[in-house]
Design an enzyme around this catalytic site. Structure first.
Site, PDB file in Angstrom:
ATOM      1  N   ASN A   9       7.226  -1.313   5.291  1.00  0.00           N
ATOM      2  CA  ASN A   9       7.062   0.078   5.707  1.00  0.00           C
ATOM      3  C   ASN A   9       5.933   0.104   6.733  1.00  0.00           C
ATOM      4  O   ASN A   9       4.765   0.036   6.375  1.00  0.00           O
ATOM      5  CB  ASN A   9       6.714   0.926   4.472  1.00  0.00           C
ATOM      6  CG  ASN A   9       6.360   2.355   4.828  1.00  0.00           C
ATOM      7  OD1 ASN A   9       6.552   2.783   5.966  1.00  0.00           O
ATOM      8  ND2 ASN A   9       5.846   3.101   3.866  1.00  0.00           N
ATOM      9  N   TRP A  10       6.324   0.163   7.982  1.00  0.00           N
ATOM     10  CA  TRP A  10       5.309   0.088   9.056  1.00  0.00           C
ATOM     11  C   TRP A  10       4.525   1.384   9.193  1.00  0.00           C
ATOM     12  O   TRP A  10       3.544   1.436   9.924  1.00  0.00           O
ATOM     13  CB  TRP A  10       5.981  -0.256  10.397  1.00  0.00           C
ATOM     14  CG  TRP A  10       6.569  -1.637  10.470  1.00  0.00           C
ATOM     15  CD1 TRP A  10       6.705  -2.538   9.443  1.00  0.00           C
ATOM     16  CD2 TRP A  10       7.091  -2.294  11.632  1.00  0.00           C
ATOM     17  NE1 TRP A  10       7.282  -3.698   9.894  1.00  0.00           N
ATOM     18  CE2 TRP A  10       7.530  -3.582  11.241  1.00  0.00           C
ATOM     19  CE3 TRP A  10       7.242  -1.915  12.964  1.00  0.00           C
ATOM     20  CZ2 TRP A  10       8.104  -4.488  12.134  1.00  0.00           C
ATOM     21  CZ3 TRP A  10       7.815  -2.813  13.858  1.00  0.00           C
ATOM     22  CH2 TRP A  10       8.239  -4.093  13.446  1.00  0.00           C
ATOM     23  N   GLU A 105       3.103   9.640   0.765  1.00  0.00           N
ATOM     24  CA  GLU A 105       2.439  10.241   1.928  1.00  0.00           C
ATOM     25  C   GLU A 105       3.227  11.450   2.423  1.00  0.00           C
ATOM     26  O   GLU A 105       2.645  12.415   2.935  1.00  0.00           O
ATOM     27  CB  GLU A 105       2.256   9.178   3.028  1.00  0.00           C
ATOM     28  CG  GLU A 105       1.141   8.202   2.642  1.00  0.00           C
ATOM     29  CD  GLU A 105       1.246   6.830   3.254  1.00  0.00           C
ATOM     30  OE1 GLU A 105       2.009   6.631   4.207  1.00  0.00           O
ATOM     31  OE2 GLU A 105       0.547   5.929   2.752  1.00  0.00           O
ATOM     32  N   GLU A 173       5.754   3.259  -6.702  1.00  0.00           N
ATOM     33  CA  GLU A 173       4.530   3.138  -5.910  1.00  0.00           C
ATOM     34  C   GLU A 173       3.436   4.012  -6.518  1.00  0.00           C
ATOM     35  O   GLU A 173       3.358   5.208  -6.186  1.00  0.00           O
ATOM     36  CB  GLU A 173       4.787   3.571  -4.465  1.00  0.00           C
ATOM     37  CG  GLU A 173       5.794   2.713  -3.741  1.00  0.00           C
ATOM     38  CD  GLU A 173       5.497   2.663  -2.249  1.00  0.00           C
ATOM     39  OE1 GLU A 173       5.382   1.564  -1.719  1.00  0.00           O
ATOM     40  OE2 GLU A 173       5.347   3.736  -1.637  1.00  0.00           O
ATOM     41  N   GLY A 179      -2.456   1.449  -0.066  1.00  0.00           N
ATOM     42  CA  GLY A 179      -3.468   1.317   0.981  1.00  0.00           C
ATOM     43  C   GLY A 179      -4.889   1.203   0.464  1.00  0.00           C
ATOM     44  O   GLY A 179      -5.838   1.329   1.219  1.00  0.00           O
ATOM     45  N   SER A 219      -0.331  -1.948  -2.112  1.00  0.00           N
ATOM     46  CA  SER A 219      -1.247  -3.075  -1.865  1.00  0.00           C
ATOM     47  C   SER A 219      -0.658  -4.432  -2.242  1.00  0.00           C
ATOM     48  O   SER A 219      -1.369  -5.301  -2.746  1.00  0.00           O
ATOM     49  CB  SER A 219      -2.592  -2.850  -2.578  1.00  0.00           C
ATOM     50  OG  SER A 219      -3.228  -1.700  -2.066  1.00  0.00           O
ATOM     51  N   GLY A 240       3.338  -2.075   2.734  1.00  0.00           N
ATOM     52  CA  GLY A 240       2.796  -1.287   3.839  1.00  0.00           C
ATOM     53  C   GLY A 240       1.947  -2.156   4.748  1.00  0.00           C
ATOM     54  O   GLY A 240       2.449  -2.883   5.608  1.00  0.00           O
ATOM     55  N   GLY A 241       0.639  -2.130   4.538  1.00  0.00           N
ATOM     56  CA  GLY A 241      -0.312  -2.811   5.416  1.00  0.00           C
ATOM     57  C   GLY A 241       0.048  -4.256   5.716  1.00  0.00           C
ATOM     58  O   GLY A 241      -0.002  -4.691   6.877  1.00  0.00           O
TER      59      GLY A 241
HETATM   60  P1  PGA Z   1       0.389  -0.587   1.149  1.00  0.00           P
HETATM   61  O1  PGA Z   1       1.487   0.555   1.322  1.00  0.00           O
HETATM   62  O2  PGA Z   1       1.118  -1.886   0.934  1.00  0.00           O
HETATM   63  O3  PGA Z   1      -0.403  -0.562   2.424  1.00  0.00           O
HETATM   64  O4  PGA Z   1      -0.435  -0.213  -0.045  1.00  0.00           O
HETATM   65  C1  PGA Z   1       2.658   0.562   0.551  1.00  0.00           C
HETATM   66  C2  PGA Z   1       3.476   1.762   0.905  1.00  0.00           C
HETATM   67  O5  PGA Z   1       2.912   2.820   1.184  1.00  0.00           O
HETATM   68  O6  PGA Z   1       4.721   1.707   0.916  1.00  0.00           O
END
Ligand code: PGA
Length: 257
Positions: A9-10, A105, A173, A179, A219, A240-241
């Site tokens: 997920n960019w 988000e 999640e 994040g 994360s 994500g990251g």
């Molecule tokens: P993250 O994000 O790996 O940066 O915690 C995951 C996501 O929001 O899908």
């Protein structure tokens, strides 16, 4: 047997040059791994979900290279006067197979609730896309011992009516893990996934729920992926990251059992 899915997920990251570079690097790694068979190609499906603006470019770059394409949101309506929205049919038309829906988000910044997420998921299914429906509790809810109750409520409220397990993915999640560098313990993640599958079985039927892929997100990094992905009922990761670095994303994919 459920095949693992590792999804990147960019989020709102990636201008054309960097997005193209990242996707090309991933595709090259997959090609190289396939050629030499060492290290083995990841025993999972790979998916990238870039911003809308990169979808057409990445579709052309990734065509036939073994990496699927997804978007990060879609409209609940099929077409019409909805300025700024992108319909599920537009995403299918541009080459997406998946769409992330109900990410925390979006639930928090855009006030999306379960009913809206469900309508979006239904629109996605109607367009032939597989929605990745995200659920997860806040830190406060977990602290109050309500994590499983919250997750169950979100699953009941957000899943599309008449969904088939083959046309649906759920991502667990925990909001406090996104994040932040914190992750659920493998035991907590396994417990949450078990609850999600139990509630999904009420909605989809018991045998369909056995085939449903449930991803963990929050994360996920190369150094914790192996332990998380080994958890019972954890069928992949929504990253994500770490999906913004080809090497890290690849290492996570290579951690699939
Ligand atoms: P993250 O994000 O790996 O940066 O915690 C995951 C996501 O929001 O899908």
């Amino acid at each position: 047997m459920r095949r693992a899915l590792i999804a990147g997920n960019w989020k709102m990251n990636g201008l054309i040059a960097e997005g193209m570079k990242l996707a090309e690097e991933l595709a090259m790694r997959l090609e190289r791994a396939r050629e030499v068979g060492e290290p083995p190609p990841p025993s999972c499906d790979l998916l990238v979900c870039p911003p809308f603006t990169l979808l057409a470019l990445l579709r052309d770059m990734l065509a036939g290279r073994g990496i699927a394409l997804g978007a990060q949101d879609c409209a609940s309506e099929a077409a019409g006067a909805f300025t700024g929205d992108i319909s599920a049919a537009m995403l299918a038309d541009i080459g997406c197979d998946y769409v992330i829906l109900g990410h925390s988000e979006r639930r928090h910044h855009h006030r999306e609730d379960d009913a809206l997420v469900r309508r979006k998921a239904e629109a996605a299914n109607a367009a032939g896309l597989t929605p990745i429906v995200c659920v997860g509790e806040t830190e406060e809810e977990r602290g109050a011992g309500r994590a499983l109750e919250v997750i169950a409520r979100q699953v009941r409220g957000s899943l599309p009516a008449g969904a088939a397990a083959s046309g649906l993915v759920i991502a667990y999640e925990p909001v406090w893990a996104i994040g932040t560098g914190k992750t659920a313990t493998p035991a907590d993640a396994v417990e949450a996934h078990r609850e999600i599958r139990r509630v999904a079985a009420e909605l989809l039927g018991a045998s369909a729920a056995v085939g449903l892929r449930i991803l963990y997100g929050g994360s996920v990094k190369p150094d914790n992926a192996r332990e998380l992905l080994a958890g019972e009922g954890i069928d992949g990761a929504l990253v994500g990251g770490a999906s913004l670095k080809a090497g890290d994303f690849w290492a996570i994919a290579a951690s699939c059992p």
